[in-house]
Write a protein that holds these residues in place. Structure first.
Motif: not given
Length: 301
Positions: A157, A256, A258-260
């Motif tokens: 990752t 969430n 960090y999903n931007t």
């Protein structure tokens, strides 16, 4: 009445209690500015940092440059980080190049060889993370997608950061003061580092609230070096006083935020909070107004 008293006493601190930070350290074990360290100093710095991490029970993710871990002494240092249950491992390439300047084949070679060196020491311990040196992911969105796609294939990752404080610049001045045996100056530099770091946290906390409307778990980027070995406890306690709890990188990145999507794909190493701003003009304004360490460091030139 008791409930009302609870609300009055607790609510002012409720926001603070929710703050989280994942501490990440690049260039393990003690590879930033290697010319400043003897083998004995590398060992002392590494052990001092690990002692404080253990004492404070802070999860830390470290990013390893394999080329600097081939020497037997450095392999022994790395093994101490590997064996510590509070430490999560990450790759930082073989030679620490600017990956925006590499062909995809050269990038793959940097990752593959580094992977081999780390896993030779780590054995069965997972190495789930990768951080691009200088946070330079590629020259444009296509190159970045190609590189992050390859990392995903390898089981990595790619790790962002939201806050840094140029600790590597403070480290240079700090080492110069120590070599000159100017303890007063070294103390002042350490204090300036903590002060500037807290100022940076304040700025990026406000920016996160502007983007997301709330506090998010922050990912703090620093380096394995003597400056942090000498000031790690002071830094962690200062963050705790601000209401922060140290969490693992895995826990922080479950948020969430960090999903931007990334709206900026330039090959520069600035905070992901800037990259998450859709409007380019607003992004540029924030970049212009972001903290600069030059003012703090000017006194030590």
């Amino acid at each position: 009445m008791r409930y009302l008293l609870f609300v009055i006493l607790f609510l002012p601190f409720a926001g603070l209690a929710q703050r989280q930070v994942a501490i990440t350290m690049d260039d393990a074990p003690v590879m930033a500015l290697p010319e400043y360290y003897t083998a004995g100093q590398r060992k002392a710095v590494s052990e001092k940092l690990l002692q404080q991490i253990n004492a404070l029970r802070t999860p830390v993710s470290v990013f390893i440059v394999g080329d600097n871990c081939i020497a037997p002494d450095n392999q022994l240092l790395l093994k101490k980080w590997v064996d510590n249950p509070l430490i999560t491992l990450g790759s930082h390439t073989l030679h620490h190049p600017n990956c925006a300047d590499l062909s995809i084949d050269s990038f793959k070679m940097e990752v593959m060889i580094n992977d081999y060196i780390i896993r030779a020491v780590a054995k069965d311990k997972p190495v789930p993370y990768f951080r691009f040196p200088y946070n330079a992911m590629g020259k444009d969105s296509m190159a970045q997608a190609e590189r992050t796609g390859y990392l995903k294939e390898k089981g990595y990752t790619a790790v962002p950061f939201t806050i840094e404080s140029n600790d590597y610049l403070f480290e240079q001045y700090y080492q110069d003061a120590l070599r000159a045996k100017d303890n007063r100056k070294a103390k002042a530099i350490g204090e300036a580092y903590i002060r500037y770091t807290l100022f940076s946290f304040d700025y990026f906390e406000k920016l996160a609230r502007e983007i997301f409307g709330r506090d998010i778990p922050q990912v703090y980027l620093c380096h394995v070096n003597q400056l942090n070995a000498d000031h790690y406890t002071a830094l962690v306690k200062a963050l705790q006083q601000r209401g922060y709890r140290c969490v693992s990188l895995q826990q922080a990145m479950q948020d969430n935020a960090y999903n931007t999507p990334l709206y900026d794909h330039s090959p520069y190493g600035f905070s992901w909070l800037f990259r998450w701003i859709p409007d380019a003009a607003i992004r540029k304004t924030h970049l212009r107004n972001s903290p600069e360490s030059d003012k703090e460091l000017a006194a030590f030139k």
